[in-house]
Write an enzyme that holds these catalytic residues in place. Structure first.
Site, short mmCIF file in Angstrom:
data_model
loop_
_atom_site.label_atom_id
_atom_site.label_comp_id
_atom_site.label_asym_id
_atom_site.label_seq_id
_atom_site.Cartn_x
_atom_site.Cartn_y
_atom_site.Cartn_z
N ASP A 199 5.63 199.05 42.52
CA ASP A 199 4.18 199.08 42.63
C ASP A 199 3.84 199.11 44.12
OD1 ASP A 199 4.79 196.53 43.38
OD2 ASP A 199 3.25 195.57 42.18
N ASP B 58 4.63 193.10 39.58
CA ASP B 58 4.31 191.68 39.44
C ASP B 58 3.08 191.40 38.59
OD1 ASP B 58 2.39 192.67 41.05
OD2 ASP B 58 2.65 191.24 42.67
N ASP C 103 2.47 195.51 34.63
CA ASP C 103 3.82 195.98 34.94
C ASP C 103 4.86 195.52 33.91
OD1 ASP C 103 3.02 197.19 37.39
OD2 ASP C 103 3.00 195.21 38.33
N ASN D 108 56.98 197.35 44.06
CA ASN D 108 58.05 196.35 44.17
C ASN D 108 58.72 196.06 42.84
OD1 ASN D 108 57.32 196.22 46.78
ND2 ASN D 108 57.11 194.00 46.85
N ASN E 2 55.52 186.65 42.31
CA ASN E 2 54.26 187.06 41.72
C ASN E 2 53.18 186.00 41.92
OD1 ASN E 2 52.75 188.89 40.05
ND2 ASN E 2 52.86 187.31 38.47
N ASP F 233 49.79 186.59 43.92
CA ASP F 233 48.51 186.37 43.26
C ASP F 233 47.63 185.39 44.03
OD1 ASP F 233 48.58 188.12 41.22
OD2 ASP F 233 49.12 186.67 39.66
#
Ligand SMILES: Nc1ncnc2c1ncn2[C@@H]1O[C@H](COP(=O)(O)OP(=O)(O)OP(=O)(O)O)[C@@H](O)[C@H]1O
Ligand SMILES: [Mg+2]
Length: 879
Positions: free
Chosen positions: A340, A597, A601, A665, A690, A694
């Site tokens: 608006d 607003d 709307d 890997n 691993n 991680d």
């Protein structure tokens, strides 16, 4: 059900409460629900709430067991765990224990992160309140929608979402958009007359259904069903089983499945090869399963939800509140914003400028007439809560001197956004009443008996000066005691009232920022085209054309979709037209946001992919929005878009890491296990590797993102990821094999030494590569990683290098390495990073052709889930 032919039992589907109520008289339904015209008493409402439970179709609460269940659900993990137990019995107790400990720590890591993120999402939910206007004990009250009970009297107004299934007891021009329940695109007109028994859900003209939106008019209805017993509730509950996935989630899902498939094939192959080579069964099984665990991106859900949770906190700091976590993703996807004008592009501080009288009228008189046609009683002026233009009128200096108290107001037709005008029937003491009409010139002038050329010229002049203009017209109304819209004809134009609302000083910069983010901006306003165009010019917005409300009505849906894409300004559009424009725009492109607003709307906010409103907005607008800005400012919105894309960019980093180095890997380990006469790494070592990898990745959500990665709507491209994997996986393997050669031929390593060397090399290459992959620029020099990421990666490499010297070395099967090894390692890693950097440059130049983002349209389940989110309680859904 299996029954003998001819004896099949057909259970009659029980007719829903609202359909039953629709066939009855409103008064009968009211007394059946033991309610009255003044609603339930508070005590009765509380008692019913205890009996019927909350008016909710969803429950939300982070439950630890669920989250934990998701962590251990992987078949590979279960298989590995089972094998470890078996191996403990056949005598490899330490190995089994190590595996078990590492698995528990891994699962714990995922669990803690995901649970924390879920709790953050919960907190978000808890902060939200959706309320409805309810009559309790004869008093209008704003009540939380989840606390509604059968028998409550609910008051409906434009833009509101119907909070439960209602049998209407009063309807004034009420129309509801019921597409969410019936699929019918056109708003359904409502009345109180009962319908034929057995009418379908789409024909319940005397009922308002939960989840539907009031499109026009207003009314009152008595609640006949709540929560899961409503028509909408049944749909929503049915759909909970299959939560709709966002494009992003679908992409992640595809990626995980893809890696899982690779893991299964690879591990089956190495396991079979090991058996053919006559290796020990349990050991080979443990090894292949550990490889599979290494390949699967276990932490992916945790990384995503941590990112989202961190994102919503970051947005809150920037004064943007998202109502649901997926909104962040939608914000990142935004490519078109319709906004608006007042308060977003202009300051919103509307000030009365001057009166422009016509013919022989006095300037003071025009203002006086204007004041009389506001929603204020001249006998006792009360100006709080007035519409912005009316408030500006009353706050002007001239208003104080206006003789309003000499008038009595006999009747009024309040301002409405469809007609864009207001009318009043007033009389000065001792004289005949007159009709005063005040409104948008385009609405008022056609009602006047004659408008001469000088009047239109004066109007054009005001518009050209950028003023907001209101026209004032009157006519004598001897004998009239009440006013209707029909009485507002044959008027005489008396003059104009001009207002100023300057352009916001920083709006221009915000618009440029949005343009830089690839977000197009359009304006939808109830104001005139001239005024809107002028604002555009002042802001340096490229104006590609204006579409007025009338023109919108003349187009069919397909034509509108074309025309709306082309236009920049939609002027003199009604609330309904705003919504229609948004729906048309959504047919092409990605996500369409709407920022507004006002009451006018709310419909458009409901229609957009992302409804955006502001803290100072009216309740229906705030309620309709998905995102709330604490400041009405486009810059804050640009922050939100950036944040959405940042999260996406960081998640992609994790994915690229997982597919390139980590995968490479694991791949080399599998090959080596077949070539070498011994295992290149013990199963426990692979799992530890691993786990370390991680944990370093968990800092990725905190990473900095380069500006160019934020420049376009984020989207998922699985093809690009596959090409990335095929390029970088082999490079990683190349260096693994170099290490193998080094260990065997240069250092003549025995198995424990070999494993230690390769473990360190693997951790180092696998994690350090993040510095290259995280950016498209030259790493370190042109783009820096965030401190947490840099620290965690370096710490993990240090831990890896230290392990062979640690007290745990013996248990884990490591042994110290010669100093020369580390020298070689540093050289190897450096060459590796340079090679990856070169490959990256080549990849972004050749292999990742920037594809135009695909169009996307969210399906029905999404709309249901979004609407259902307002009917949630903190506890699980009562069944
Ligand atoms: N109180 C009022 N009395 C009479 N006419 C009014 C009043 N308020 C607004 N109008 C007229 O109706 C038009 C549309 O107003 P409306 O509030 O619907 O615009 P809007 O879409 O909210 O505009 P914006 O984009 O500027 O917020 C105004 O341009 C004005 O001409
Ligand atoms: Mg407005």
């Amino acid at each position: 059900m299996t029954g003998a032919p001819g004896t099949a039992v057909v259970a009659a589907a029980p007719i829903s409460p609202v359909r039953a109520a629709a066939a009855r008289d409103a008064a009968a339904v009211l007394s059946e629900e033991a309610s009255s015209a003044s609603g339930l008493s508070d005590a009765e409402a509380a008692a019913r709430l205890a009996r019927f439970g909350p008016n909710a179709v969803r429950g939300h609460r982070a439950r630890p067991w669920r989250v934990l269940g998701r962590q251990v659900r992987s078949p590979i993990l279960i298989l590995l765990f089972a094998t470890a137990i078996v191996s403990a019995f056949v005598g490899q107790g330490t190995e089994a224990l190590i595996i078990a400990v590492i698995l528990v720590v891994s699962v714990g890591l995922g669990f803690v992160n995901e649970f924390r993120a879920e709790q953050a999402a919960d907190a978000l939910h808890d902060r939200l309140r959706h309320t409805s206007i309810v009559l309790r004990g004869g008093v209008r009250r704003s009540v939380d929608v989840t606390e509604l009970v059968p028998g409550d009297l609910v008051v409906l107004s434009v833009g509101a979402v119907v909070p439960a299934d209602l049998r209407l007891v009063e309807a004034n021009g009420l129309e509801c958009d019921e597409s969410i329940v019936t699929g019918e695109a056109h708003a359904a007109a409502k009345s109180v007359a009962p319908v034929a028994a057995g009418a379908g859900v789409g024909d319940l003209s005397c009922c308002a259904l939960m989840g539907t939106v009031v499109h026009a008019g207003g009314g009152t209805g008595v609640v006949v069903a709540t929560g899961g017993s409503t028509e909408f509730g049944r749909i929503a509950v049915g759909l909970t089983a299959q939560q709709p996935q966002t494009e992003f989630q679908r992409g992640l899902g595809q990626f995980s499945t893809f890696l899982l498939l690779v893991a299964i094939i690879l591990t089956t192959l190495i396991f079979v090869a090991a058996l053919l080579l006559g290796r020990p069964l349990i050991e080979s099984l443990l090894f292949s399963l550990a490889i599979a665990v290494g390949i699967t991106p276990q932490l992916l859900p945790a990384v995503v939800s941590t990112s989202l949770a961190a994102g919503s906190r970051a947005l809150a700091r920037r004064r943007v509140l998202v109502k649901r976590m997926v909104c962040i993703e939608d914000l990142g996807d935004l490519d078109l914003l319709v906004t608006d004008k007042t308060g977003t592009l202009t300051t919103g501080r509307i000030v009365f400028d001057r009166s422009v009288p016509l013919d022989d009228v006095e300037a003071d008189e025009v203002l006086l007439l204007g004041l009389l046609a506001t929603d204020v009683d001249p006998a006792a002026p009360q100006t709080v809560g007035l519409n912005a233009l009316d408030a500006a009128l009353w706050q002007s200096e001239e208003a104080a001197a206006a003789p309003v108290s000499a008038y009595r107001r006999l009747d009024a037709v309040p301002f409405d956004h469809e007609r864009r005008m207001a009318g009043a029937l007033v009389a000065a003491t001792g004289s005949a009443p007159i009709v005063v009409v005040k409104g948008a010139p385009e609405s008022v002038l056609p009602l006047c008996a004659e408008v001469d050329a000088s009047a239109t010229a004066a109007l054009q002049q005001l518009y050209a000066a950028g003023s907001r203009v209101i026209a004032i017209a009157t006519r004598p109304a001897g004998g009239l005691t009440a006013l209707t819209a029909d009485d507002e004809t044959g008027l005489t134009l008396r003059g104009y009232l001009a207002f100023v609302d300057g352009v916001k000083p920083d709006a221009r910069a915000s618009l440029e920022r949005l343009a830089g983010l690839g977000v197009g901006v359009k304006i939808a306003t109830g104001d005139s085209a001239v005024v809107a165009e002028r604002v555009c010019t002042e802001l340096g917005m490229p104006a590609a054309g204006t579409l007025t409300g009338e023109a919108v009505d003349a187009l069919d849906d397909a034509q509108l979709a074309e025309a709306a894409r082309a236009a920049t300004i939609f002027a003199r559009v009604s609330p309904e037209q705003k919504a229609r424009i948004i729906r048309a725009l959504r047919q092409k492109g990605r996500a369409v946001g709407f920022l507004g607003d006002g009451v006018n709307d709310a419909l458009a906010l409901h229609s957009a992919d992302i409804g955006i409103s502001v803290d100072s907005a009216v309740d229906v607008a705030k309620d309709a929005a998905d995102v709330l800005l604490l400041d009405k400012d486009l810059d804050v919105l640009a922050d939100g878009v950036t944040e959405g894309r940042r999260i996406f960019a960081n998640t992609i980093k994790y994915v690229l890491m997982g597919t390139s180095s980590n995968f490479g890997n694991m791949f080399s380990a599998s090959i080596a296990s077949v070539i070498l006469p011994f295992l290149p790494m013990l199963p426990g070592q692979i799992l530890l590797n691993n786990l370390l990898y991680d944990s370093s990745q968990l800092a990725i959500p905190s990473d900095n993102v380069d500006a160019e990665q934020l420049a376009a709507p984020s989207h998922w491209d699985i093809g690009a990821i596959r090409r990335f994997m095929l390029l970088f996986g082999p490079i990683s393997s190349l260096f693994d094999f170099a290490t193998f050669g080094l260990m065997i031929f240069a250092f003549h390593a025995a198995p424990p030494e070999f494993r230690s060397g390769w473990f360190i090399e693997s951790i180092a290459t696998q994690t350090l590569i993040v510095f290259v992959i995280r950016t498209r620029r030259v790493p370190f020099l042109r783009s820096r990683a965030s401190l947490p990421l840099a620290v965690s990666v370096l710490a993990v490499v240090a831990i890896g290098a230290w392990l062979p010297y640690s007290p745990l070395a013996g248990v884990l099967g490591f042994t110290p390495l010669p100093a020369l090894f580390f020298l070689a390692l540093v050289g190897l890693v450096l060459v590796y990073l340079v090679l990856v950097e070169l490959a990256k440059v080549w990849y972004y130049a050749r292999l990742s052709a920037p594809r135009a983002p695909e169009e996307r349209r969210r399906a029905y389940p999404f709309r249901v889930a979004r609407r259902a989110a307002r009917f949630t309680t903190r506890s699980p859904r009562p069944s």
